[in-house]
Motif scaffolding. Sequence first.
Motif, PDB file in Angstrom:
ATOM      1  N   UNK A 132       0.796  -1.220   0.000  1.00  0.00           N
ATOM      2  CA  UNK A 132       0.000   0.000   0.000  1.00  0.00           C
ATOM      3  C   UNK A 132       0.825   1.263   0.000  1.00  0.00           C
ATOM      4  N   UNK A 133       0.097   2.397   0.071  1.00  0.00           N
ATOM      5  CA  UNK A 133       0.777   3.679   0.250  1.00  0.00           C
ATOM      6  C   UNK A 133       1.023   3.884   1.751  1.00  0.00           C
ATOM      7  N   UNK A 134       1.643   4.984   2.113  1.00  0.00           N
ATOM      8  CA  UNK A 134       2.050   5.164   3.513  1.00  0.00           C
ATOM      9  C   UNK A 134       0.840   5.165   4.469  1.00  0.00           C
ATOM     10  N   UNK A 135      -0.252   5.785   4.051  1.00  0.00           N
ATOM     11  CA  UNK A 135      -1.422   5.857   4.937  1.00  0.00           C
ATOM     12  C   UNK A 135      -2.047   4.480   5.130  1.00  0.00           C
ATOM     13  N   UNK A 188       0.539  11.766   1.856  1.00  0.00           N
ATOM     14  CA  UNK A 188       0.157  12.485   0.637  1.00  0.00           C
ATOM     15  C   UNK A 188      -1.309  12.246   0.282  1.00  0.00           C
ATOM     16  N   UNK A 189      -1.890  11.132   0.729  1.00  0.00           N
ATOM     17  CA  UNK A 189      -3.287  10.860   0.356  1.00  0.00           C
ATOM     18  C   UNK A 189      -4.290  11.562   1.264  1.00  0.00           C
ATOM     19  N   UNK A 190      -3.882  11.968   2.460  1.00  0.00           N
ATOM     20  CA  UNK A 190      -4.878  12.594   3.349  1.00  0.00           C
ATOM     21  C   UNK A 190      -4.533  14.036   3.749  1.00  0.00           C
ATOM     22  N   UNK A 233       6.352   1.299  -8.293  1.00  0.00           N
ATOM     23  CA  UNK A 233       4.902   1.296  -8.504  1.00  0.00           C
ATOM     24  C   UNK A 233       4.536   0.606  -9.828  1.00  0.00           C
ATOM     25  N   UNK A 234       5.494   0.536 -10.765  1.00  0.00           N
ATOM     26  CA  UNK A 234       5.218  -0.060 -12.079  1.00  0.00           C
ATOM     27  C   UNK A 234       4.776  -1.519 -11.954  1.00  0.00           C
ATOM     28  N   UNK A 235       5.274  -2.212 -10.933  1.00  0.00           N
ATOM     29  CA  UNK A 235       4.953  -3.631 -10.780  1.00  0.00           C
ATOM     30  C   UNK A 235       3.440  -3.835 -10.612  1.00  0.00           C
ATOM     31  N   UNK A 236       2.838  -3.082  -9.688  1.00  0.00           N
ATOM     32  CA  UNK A 236       1.389  -3.242  -9.463  1.00  0.00           C
ATOM     33  C   UNK A 236       0.585  -2.638 -10.617  1.00  0.00           C
ATOM     34  N   UNK A 237       1.079  -1.528 -11.175  1.00  0.00           N
ATOM     35  CA  UNK A 237       0.355  -0.916 -12.297  1.00  0.00           C
ATOM     36  C   UNK A 237       0.210  -1.926 -13.438  1.00  0.00           C
ATOM     37  N   UNK A 238       1.327  -2.592 -13.769  1.00  0.00           N
ATOM     38  CA  UNK A 238       1.308  -3.552 -14.884  1.00  0.00           C
ATOM     39  C   UNK A 238       0.528  -4.808 -14.514  1.00  0.00           C
ATOM     40  N   UNK A 239       0.699  -5.248 -13.277  1.00  0.00           N
ATOM     41  CA  UNK A 239       0.038  -6.476 -12.826  1.00  0.00           C
ATOM     42  C   UNK A 239      -1.487  -6.311 -12.834  1.00  0.00           C
ATOM     43  N   UNK A 240      -1.941  -5.159 -12.358  1.00  0.00           N
ATOM     44  CA  UNK A 240      -3.392  -4.943 -12.268  1.00  0.00           C
ATOM     45  C   UNK A 240      -4.008  -4.463 -13.587  1.00  0.00           C
ATOM     46  N   UNK A 241      -3.137  -4.046 -14.538  1.00  0.00           N
ATOM     47  CA  UNK A 241      -3.655  -3.516 -15.809  1.00  0.00           C
ATOM     48  C   UNK A 241      -2.867  -4.092 -16.984  1.00  0.00           C
ATOM     49  N   UNK A 242      -3.002  -5.404 -17.220  1.00  0.00           N
ATOM     50  CA  UNK A 242      -2.166  -6.012 -18.263  1.00  0.00           C
ATOM     51  C   UNK A 242      -2.446  -5.488 -19.671  1.00  0.00           C
ATOM     52  N   UNK A 243      -3.605  -4.858 -19.867  1.00  0.00           N
ATOM     53  CA  UNK A 243      -3.970  -4.354 -21.205  1.00  0.00           C
ATOM     54  C   UNK A 243      -3.522  -2.905 -21.421  1.00  0.00           C
ATOM     55  N   UNK A 244      -2.854  -2.303 -20.417  1.00  0.00           N
ATOM     56  CA  UNK A 244      -2.458  -0.888 -20.538  1.00  0.00           C
ATOM     57  C   UNK A 244      -0.934  -0.764 -20.585  1.00  0.00           C
ATOM     58  N   UNK A 303      -1.026   4.974  -4.054  1.00  0.00           N
ATOM     59  CA  UNK A 303      -2.290   4.215  -4.181  1.00  0.00           C
ATOM     60  C   UNK A 303      -3.276   4.955  -5.078  1.00  0.00           C
ATOM     61  N   UNK A 304      -3.311   6.284  -4.954  1.00  0.00           N
ATOM     62  CA  UNK A 304      -4.232   7.063  -5.790  1.00  0.00           C
ATOM     63  C   UNK A 304      -3.830   6.991  -7.270  1.00  0.00           C
ATOM     64  N   UNK A 305      -2.527   6.959  -7.538  1.00  0.00           N
ATOM     65  CA  UNK A 305      -2.048   6.815  -8.923  1.00  0.00           C
ATOM     66  C   UNK A 305      -2.495   5.454  -9.474  1.00  0.00           C
ATOM     67  N   UNK A 306      -2.327   4.429  -8.670  1.00  0.00           N
ATOM     68  CA  UNK A 306      -2.723   3.073  -9.067  1.00  0.00           C
ATOM     69  C   UNK A 306      -4.236   3.015  -9.313  1.00  0.00           C
ATOM     70  N   UNK A 307      -5.008   3.595  -8.406  1.00  0.00           N
ATOM     71  CA  UNK A 307      -6.473   3.575  -8.559  1.00  0.00           C
ATOM     72  C   UNK A 307      -6.912   4.358  -9.801  1.00  0.00           C
ATOM     73  N   UNK A 308      -6.240   5.504 -10.039  1.00  0.00           N
ATOM     74  CA  UNK A 308      -6.609   6.337 -11.192  1.00  0.00           C
ATOM     75  C   UNK A 308      -6.393   5.555 -12.492  1.00  0.00           C
ATOM     76  N   UNK A 309      -5.208   4.959 -12.620  1.00  0.00           N
ATOM     77  CA  UNK A 309      -4.872   4.227 -13.850  1.00  0.00           C
ATOM     78  C   UNK A 309      -5.793   3.023 -14.037  1.00  0.00           C
ATOM     79  N   UNK A 310      -6.128   2.358 -12.948  1.00  0.00           N
ATOM     80  CA  UNK A 310      -6.960   1.152 -13.033  1.00  0.00           C
ATOM     81  C   UNK A 310      -8.395   1.520 -13.431  1.00  0.00           C
TER      82      UNK A 310
END
Length: 301
Positions: free
Chosen positions: A36-39, A126-128, A235-246, A213-220
């Motif tokens: 997750x993110x820090x929060x 950064x998220x809150x 962060x690229x690992x989760x971005x790619x893992x959760x969005x294989x078509x992007x 986390x907000x970047x990941x949620x936005x892209x997803x």
Amino acid sequence: MDLVNEIKRLKKEKNAIILAHYYQRPEIQEIADDIGDSYYLSKVAKDCPEQTIVFCGVKFMAESAKILSPHKTVLLPAYDAGCPMADMAAAEDVVKLKEKHPNAKVVAYINSTTEVKAVTDVCCTSSNAVNIITNLDTDEIIFLPDKNLGSFIQEKIPNKKMILWNGFCITHKRLQPDEIIKAKESIENVITLAHPECEKEVRDLADFVGSTLEILNYATASDNKNFLILTEEGIMHQLKKQNPDKKFYTPRGGMMCVNMKKTHLKDVYEALLNNQHEITIDEDIRLKAYGSLMEMHRLAK
Ligand code: 13P
Ligand code: SF4
């Protein structure tokens, strides 16, 4: 020896939880129970039933977990994984600044030392941060140590007076506006996502600014296919893992935080095997820092 299986075995044996920040190496993210993110990680560390937390991140994250849960054993696998930005503010200097602005409340980014948290009114991530400062019952804020997150908040809340510390993240500072302009020109229909630790000139080139986390949620959630990512490359690992078509791009050679990359599988294994490196905090300081972190959790709800 199969490190992954050994880590799983020891984790079960010791009733431990492994937490990892999004900037950690992919293999560390893969063995983590929660990422997750820090929060988010601070919340999980505070509320989890496990008595041992292996914190794969940097020192201020593990210390925050210990401040909130003193009865838990908190282990930092890479003992020297610090955050240079957190070290840019010393508690005695914060106290001096407070004396100059007696009506101001001190808001410290969670990326700060325990000693600084102990002289702080409320922490934030950064998220809150925007939410917390909006809800704070004062119009004058001393914000530290990140001047970039501070100026981002000031843009969102212009009616409050923000006194900014001069700290910054050395990883995000490396980004140059001209390389981002070039990268944007070279990718068709690209959406640019940035972390608020980026400098203003860089943030101004982004379509969205938010925590990891907000970047990941936005892209997803987006229907767009191409994204330029302006934050640490873990962060690229989760971005790619959760969005294989992007498709996800970073400027030039990417951005790496050396401290976030200090944790290897062997360190996690040794942390569990030898109960190392245990975070300990002087109880007087912990109690003072506890107040500012609990205030964050209360105001961020
Ligand atoms: P977040 O994951 O909260 O966005 O924080 C980024 C960071 O720099 C952690 O060191
Ligand atoms: Fe600190 Fe920046 Fe590394 Fe985060 S990315 S741990 S703020 S140096």
